[in-house]
Write an enzyme that holds these catalytic residues in place. Structure first.
Site, PDB file in Angstrom:
ATOM      1  N   GLU A 108      36.110  33.831  56.237  1.00 26.31           N
ATOM      2  CA  GLU A 108      37.512  33.360  54.838  1.00 26.31           C
ATOM      3  C   GLU A 108      38.133  34.539  55.664  1.00 26.31           C
ATOM      4  O   GLU A 108      39.515  35.647  55.026  1.00 26.31           O
ATOM      5  CB  GLU A 108      36.872  34.419  53.471  1.00 26.31           C
ATOM      6  CG  GLU A 108      36.441  33.425  52.388  1.00 26.31           C
ATOM      7  CD  GLU A 108      35.633  34.470  51.384  1.00 26.31           C
ATOM      8  OE1 GLU A 108      36.378  34.346  50.705  1.00 26.31           O
ATOM      9  OE2 GLU A 108      34.763  34.911  51.403  1.00 26.31           O
ATOM     10  N   SER A 116      34.546  31.477  48.186  1.00 23.15           N
ATOM     11  CA  SER A 116      35.845  30.859  48.560  1.00 23.15           C
ATOM     12  C   SER A 116      34.615  29.656  48.587  1.00 23.15           C
ATOM     13  O   SER A 116      35.628  28.912  49.694  1.00 23.15           O
ATOM     14  CB  SER A 116      37.034  31.340  49.763  1.00 23.15           C
ATOM     15  OG  SER A 116      37.706  32.358  49.254  1.00 23.15           O
ATOM     16  N   TYR A 126      42.601  25.935  49.164  1.00 23.96           N
ATOM     17  CA  TYR A 126      43.669  26.877  50.333  1.00 23.96           C
ATOM     18  C   TYR A 126      44.287  25.813  51.003  1.00 23.96           C
ATOM     19  O   TYR A 126      45.558  26.676  51.780  1.00 23.96           O
ATOM     20  CB  TYR A 126      42.874  27.873  51.529  1.00 23.96           C
ATOM     21  CG  TYR A 126      42.066  29.032  50.840  1.00 23.96           C
ATOM     22  CD1 TYR A 126      42.729  29.553  49.802  1.00 23.96           C
ATOM     23  CD2 TYR A 126      40.753  29.086  50.960  1.00 23.96           C
ATOM     24  CE1 TYR A 126      42.520  30.533  48.861  1.00 23.96           C
ATOM     25  CE2 TYR A 126      40.017  29.621  50.191  1.00 23.96           C
ATOM     26  CZ  TYR A 126      40.751  30.836  49.443  1.00 23.96           C
ATOM     27  OH  TYR A 126      40.126  31.790  48.399  1.00 23.96           O
ATOM     28  N   ARG A 137      38.506  37.968  38.498  1.00 21.52           N
ATOM     29  CA  ARG A 137      38.802  36.656  38.696  1.00 21.52           C
ATOM     30  C   ARG A 137      36.986  36.030  38.494  1.00 21.52           C
ATOM     31  O   ARG A 137      36.539  36.179  38.568  1.00 21.52           O
ATOM     32  CB  ARG A 137      39.437  35.475  39.900  1.00 21.52           C
ATOM     33  CG  ARG A 137      39.896  34.939  39.183  1.00 21.52           C
ATOM     34  CD  ARG A 137      40.390  33.515  40.717  1.00 21.52           C
ATOM     35  NE  ARG A 137      39.132  32.938  40.820  1.00 21.52           N
ATOM     36  CZ  ARG A 137      38.705  32.885  42.204  1.00 21.52           C
ATOM     37  NH1 ARG A 137      39.815  33.896  43.071  1.00 21.52           N
ATOM     38  NH2 ARG A 137      37.886  32.773  42.414  1.00 21.52           N
ATOM     39  N   ASP A 172      35.174  33.242  37.285  1.00 22.86           N
ATOM     40  CA  ASP A 172      34.819  31.185  37.966  1.00 22.86           C
ATOM     41  C   ASP A 172      33.656  31.704  36.197  1.00 22.86           C
ATOM     42  O   ASP A 172      32.667  31.653  35.957  1.00 22.86           O
ATOM     43  CB  ASP A 172      34.209  31.389  38.437  1.00 22.86           C
ATOM     44  CG  ASP A 172      35.658  31.340  39.956  1.00 22.86           C
ATOM     45  OD1 ASP A 172      36.735  31.480  39.055  1.00 22.86           O
ATOM     46  OD2 ASP A 172      35.013  31.721  41.291  1.00 22.86           O
ATOM     47  N   GLU A 232      30.478  33.385  38.464  1.00 25.17           N
ATOM     48  CA  GLU A 232      30.739  34.275  39.619  1.00 25.17           C
ATOM     49  C   GLU A 232      31.778  35.306  38.249  1.00 25.17           C
ATOM     50  O   GLU A 232      32.804  35.031  38.102  1.00 25.17           O
ATOM     51  CB  GLU A 232      30.389  33.890  40.458  1.00 25.17           C
ATOM     52  CG  GLU A 232      31.692  33.061  40.995  1.00 25.17           C
ATOM     53  CD  GLU A 232      31.433  32.943  42.708  1.00 25.17           C
ATOM     54  OE1 GLU A 232      29.559  32.592  42.882  1.00 25.17           O
ATOM     55  OE2 GLU A 232      32.299  33.416  43.506  1.00 25.17           O
ATOM     56  N   ASN A 240      34.877  37.389  41.011  1.00 20.81           N
ATOM     57  CA  ASN A 240      35.330  37.690  42.191  1.00 20.81           C
ATOM     58  C   ASN A 240      36.453  39.119  42.074  1.00 20.81           C
ATOM     59  O   ASN A 240      37.309  39.352  42.090  1.00 20.81           O
ATOM     60  CB  ASN A 240      36.050  36.533  42.424  1.00 20.81           C
ATOM     61  CG  ASN A 240      36.525  36.911  44.248  1.00 20.81           C
ATOM     62  OD1 ASN A 240      36.619  38.040  45.042  1.00 20.81           O
ATOM     63  ND2 ASN A 240      36.966  35.483  45.236  1.00 20.81           N
ATOM     64  N   GLY A 290      42.236  36.202  46.106  1.00 26.36           N
ATOM     65  CA  GLY A 290      42.478  36.219  46.341  1.00 26.36           C
ATOM     66  C   GLY A 290      44.717  36.285  46.340  1.00 26.36           C
ATOM     67  O   GLY A 290      45.093  35.775  45.174  1.00 26.36           O
TER      68      GLY A 290
END
Length: 311
Positions: A22, A150, A214, A253, A255, A272, A274, A278
């Site tokens: 990443e 990611s 992205y 964050r 998900d 999960e 994070n 990002g």
């Protein structure tokens, strides 16, 4: 050291780049953060992190007041850089060693979520040898590296014909196979002890993979997510509870998958957390913060002012 103010923070080092899969995401996140902090009046230095730890220590000398950890993936969000910064006694953004390490270990994180009463998808760990022998659950399922972010290395297997050959194995010694949850993709940013909002992510093609995350125009972000009010509230609740269960701090964050195939309100599953979301121009947490009335500069300054150290 938490709860610092701009009056006590003058110098900030932004760690970016690194050597994980990443790296490019980290460079983009870091560049946005540097720009915002400079605009806010901080004395900022950007450090592109390599495997040369002597060079990193030199770049951190003299010690900044705060480190913004904009690294993603291996070394950046798995507890290792956090441990180094703790040893150096330098406050840093985002979660500490334990929360970072557990969140990066998907199977271990799931145990904590289940203990907290948060629904997760059935899953199992499979070695390369077991995979070659077909010793795993029946499709549909998702194959995931146990410690990547990611959507790197993720394969969706809806039927037997979708199973990748053993020669394509890219997961190290073992991977997580997780029951596929149909429906919609939701995400919730958490800032301190507050959920910022719920976003529905709609990839224009396929699933929300690395390219969709992205590359501009690959996915639509719907804020607030157009879901049943009960689901919206549950998603916010799960995200905050998961943040606390892991012991996260700063920004995280969560998900989730929302199975509404049988109608609403449907079934909500946490995938999960994070701990290093990002901060690129297409990233979800900055979008949610903006929708909540918190500009990007304000968000980044809050992260700096709430940096902490366990050293």
């Amino acid at each position: 050291m938490a709860g610092m103010t701009k009056k006590t923070v003058r110098t900030v080092a932004v760690l970016l780049g690194g050597w994980s899969s990443e790296r490019e995401v980290s460079l983009s996140s870091g560049a946005q953060i540097v720009k915002a902090l400079e605009a806010a009046g901080y004395d900022v230095r950007a450090i592109d992190v390599s495997r040369d730890m002597a060079a990193l220590l030199a770049a951190l000398t003299p010690a900044p007041d705060v480190v913004v950890n904009a690294l993603h993936g291996s070394f950046g969000e798995d507890g290792r850089i956090q441990g180094l910064l703790d040893c150096l006694g330098i406050p840093y953004t985002h979660s500490g060693v334990l929360a970072s390490a557990i969140a990066m270990d998907k199977p271990m994180a799931k145990r904590l979520f289940e203990a907290e009463g948060i629904p997760v998808a059935p899953h199992e760990m499979v070695t390369r040898e077991q995979f070659a022998a077909g010793e795993y659950m029946d499709p549909p399922f998702v194959i995931k590296p146990s410690a990547e972010g990611s959507s790197v290395g993720v394969h969706i297997v809806l039927e037997r014909g979708d199973i990748p050959p053993v020669s394509a194995w890219e997961f190290g010694s073992a991977a997580m196979i997780e029951q596929y949850v149909p429906g919609r993709e939701l995400t919730v940013g958490v800032m301190g002890d507050r959920a910022l909002g719920v976003t529905e992510i709609r990839p224009r093609n396929g699933f929300y993979d690395y390219a969709a995350k992205y590359t501009e125009g690959k996915a639509d972000h719907l804020i607030p997510a157009p879901v049943h009010p009960e689901i919206y509230a549950a998603a916010m609740d799960y995200a905050v509870r998961a943040h606390k269960a892991l012991g996260c701090r700063g920004v995280s964050r969560s998900d989730l998958r929302y199975d509404d195939t049988q109608g609403e309100p449907g079934r909500l599953i946490l995938l999960e957390v994070n701990t290093q979301p990002g901060m690129t121009p297409l990233s979800l947490v900055p979008e949610q913060a903006t929708a909540a009335g918190i500009g990007f500069g304000e968000l980044v300054c809050w992260m700096v002012e709430n940096a902490a150290c366990d050293g």
